[in-house]
Design a protein around this motif. Structure first.
Motif, PDB file in Angstrom:
ATOM      1  N   GLU A   1     105.617  37.997  42.618  1.00  0.00           N
ATOM      2  CA  GLU A   1     104.962  37.382  41.460  1.00  0.00           C
ATOM      3  C   GLU A   1     105.391  36.208  41.005  1.00  0.00           C
ATOM      4  O   GLU A   1     105.015  35.221  40.632  1.00  0.00           O
ATOM      5  CB  GLU A   1     105.165  38.493  40.278  1.00  0.00           C
TER       6      GLU A   1
ATOM      7  N   LEU B   1     104.092  33.605  43.331  1.00  0.00           N
ATOM      8  CA  LEU B   1     102.582  33.495  42.762  1.00  0.00           C
ATOM      9  C   LEU B   1     102.539  32.557  41.735  1.00  0.00           C
ATOM     10  O   LEU B   1     101.740  31.618  41.475  1.00  0.00           O
ATOM     11  CB  LEU B   1     102.086  34.582  42.867  1.00  0.00           C
TER      12      LEU B   1
ATOM     13  N   ASP C   1      97.921  29.025  44.121  1.00  0.00           N
ATOM     14  CA  ASP C   1      97.063  28.940  45.038  1.00  0.00           C
ATOM     15  C   ASP C   1      97.231  28.821  46.292  1.00  0.00           C
ATOM     16  O   ASP C   1      96.593  28.616  47.115  1.00  0.00           O
ATOM     17  CB  ASP C   1      96.147  27.454  44.702  1.00  0.00           C
TER      18      ASP C   1
ATOM     19  N   HIS D   1      99.913  34.855  48.319  1.00  0.00           N
ATOM     20  CA  HIS D   1      98.799  35.639  48.124  1.00  0.00           C
ATOM     21  C   HIS D   1      99.022  36.527  49.525  1.00  0.00           C
ATOM     22  O   HIS D   1      98.877  37.786  49.301  1.00  0.00           O
ATOM     23  CB  HIS D   1      97.492  34.939  48.110  1.00  0.00           C
ATOM     24  N   TYR D   2      99.483  36.216  50.513  1.00  0.00           N
ATOM     25  CA  TYR D   2      99.861  37.137  51.781  1.00  0.00           C
ATOM     26  C   TYR D   2     100.927  38.005  51.643  1.00  0.00           C
ATOM     27  O   TYR D   2     100.647  39.025  51.754  1.00  0.00           O
ATOM     28  CB  TYR D   2     100.018  36.266  52.727  1.00  0.00           C
TER      29      TYR D   2
ATOM     30  N   MET E   1     101.865  39.034  48.459  1.00  0.00           N
ATOM     31  CA  MET E   1     101.180  39.953  47.465  1.00  0.00           C
ATOM     32  C   MET E   1     100.392  40.908  47.996  1.00  0.00           C
ATOM     33  O   MET E   1     100.644  42.011  47.522  1.00  0.00           O
ATOM     34  CB  MET E   1     100.402  39.443  46.467  1.00  0.00           C
ATOM     35  N   ALA E   2      99.646  40.593  48.980  1.00  0.00           N
ATOM     36  CA  ALA E   2      98.930  41.744  49.775  1.00  0.00           C
ATOM     37  C   ALA E   2      99.603  42.598  50.535  1.00  0.00           C
ATOM     38  O   ALA E   2      99.458  43.645  50.281  1.00  0.00           O
ATOM     39  CB  ALA E   2      97.912  41.018  50.735  1.00  0.00           C
TER      40      ALA E   2
ATOM     41  N   LYS F   1      93.948  45.895  45.200  1.00  0.00           N
ATOM     42  CA  LYS F   1      94.692  44.695  45.102  1.00  0.00           C
ATOM     43  C   LYS F   1      95.108  44.017  46.167  1.00  0.00           C
ATOM     44  O   LYS F   1      95.149  42.834  46.327  1.00  0.00           O
ATOM     45  CB  LYS F   1      95.833  45.062  44.041  1.00  0.00           C
TER      46      LYS F   1
ATOM     47  N   GLU G   1      92.176  42.245  47.585  1.00  0.00           N
ATOM     48  CA  GLU G   1      91.871  40.698  46.880  1.00  0.00           C
ATOM     49  C   GLU G   1      92.867  39.659  47.246  1.00  0.00           C
ATOM     50  O   GLU G   1      92.539  38.765  47.314  1.00  0.00           O
ATOM     51  CB  GLU G   1      92.320  41.169  45.303  1.00  0.00           C
ATOM     52  N   HIS G   2      94.137  40.041  47.412  1.00  0.00           N
ATOM     53  CA  HIS G   2      95.143  38.919  47.780  1.00  0.00           C
ATOM     54  C   HIS G   2      94.885  38.598  49.203  1.00  0.00           C
ATOM     55  O   HIS G   2      94.997  37.379  49.568  1.00  0.00           O
ATOM     56  CB  HIS G   2      96.538  39.253  47.580  1.00  0.00           C
TER      57      HIS G   2
ATOM     58  N   ASN H   1      92.231  36.312  49.731  1.00  0.00           N
ATOM     59  CA  ASN H   1      92.464  34.915  48.953  1.00  0.00           C
ATOM     60  C   ASN H   1      93.208  34.190  50.019  1.00  0.00           C
ATOM     61  O   ASN H   1      92.910  32.986  50.434  1.00  0.00           O
ATOM     62  CB  ASN H   1      93.185  35.082  47.761  1.00  0.00           C
ATOM     63  N   ALA H   2      94.238  34.874  50.797  1.00  0.00           N
ATOM     64  CA  ALA H   2      95.065  34.120  51.912  1.00  0.00           C
ATOM     65  C   ALA H   2      94.212  33.722  53.015  1.00  0.00           C
ATOM     66  O   ALA H   2      94.237  32.838  53.406  1.00  0.00           O
ATOM     67  CB  ALA H   2      96.158  35.044  52.232  1.00  0.00           C
TER      68      ALA H   2
END
Length: 202
Positions: free
Chosen positions: A81, A84, A89, A94-95, A97-98, A109, A112-113, A116-117
């Motif tokens: 976190e 991020l 961006d 994001h990778y 977090m995924a 969730k 979602e991440h 994004n990645a």
């Protein structure tokens, strides 16, 4: 090879002998130590990196994955976190977090991440593989295979993509896909274990 890994470690340590706080040298040293499976030493170096520059996103990501390996999920998310927050961006954040949400079992969730990645760089094979893992985990097998097939068109000789498709096809009983992918993998890598195992199962 082992010599190459030890050489990388020696190169990093030479740089640190000149400048003990050299950020790039510390990162190289941590990476070299991990490649040599000297995990405790690598994590000590990564902690040092974070102390020297707490505003470096990659330092938080390194510590987050270290926390995950120690089963410290709270620590993992705290670092991810922070990464991020520092770079909202950045696809690598994001990778991470995924990966964290996938580890936790929060597939919505994670998707979602991961998306994004992936959408930040659709040519990134690691992002494609992660998104496919997330989609399979949430029972979206067709979408996962579409992502992998798209990546395979760009990188038709990528071993990891073929292996992942074989694994998914076997698990979901897509026998024709499993067989055709395994045969292609054997052409690329003779006696490949996953390809042979897949063909034995088909």
């Amino acid at each position: 090879s082992l010599n190459d890994k030890e050489g990388a470690l020696q190169y990093a340590e030479l740089g640190l002998a000149i400048d003990p706080d050299c950020d790039s040298c510390l990162k190289r040293k941590a990476f070299a130590l991990r490649s040599l499976n000297r995990i405790a030493e690598a994590e000590a170096v990564e902690k040092n990196c974070l102390e020297l520059d707490p505003n470096d996103m990659f330092n938080h990501i390194s510590r987050g994955f270290g926390a995950a390996r120690s089963e410290d999920l709270d620590g993992m998310f705290e670092h991810f976190e922070n990464a991020l927050r520092l770079e909202p961006d950045n696809p690598t954040a994001h990778y991470a977090m995924a990966c964290g949400f996938l580890r936790e079992g929060n597939f919505a969730k994670a998707e979602e991440h991961a998306r994004n990645a992936y959408q930040s760089d659709v040519d990134d094979v690691d992002a494609a593989l992660l998104l496919a893992d997330v989609l399979v985990s949430s029972h979206q097998v067709t979408k996962a295979l579409e992502i992998l097939e798209l990546a395979l068109k760009k990188y038709p000789e990528h071993e990891g993509l073929h292996v992942k498709i074989c694994e998914i096809a076997l698990d979901t009983l897509y026998w024709n896909l499993a067989e055709s992918t395994a045969r292609h993998l054997l052409k690329l890598h003779n006696n490949h274990f996953v390809a042979i195992f897949t063909l034995m199962r088909c």
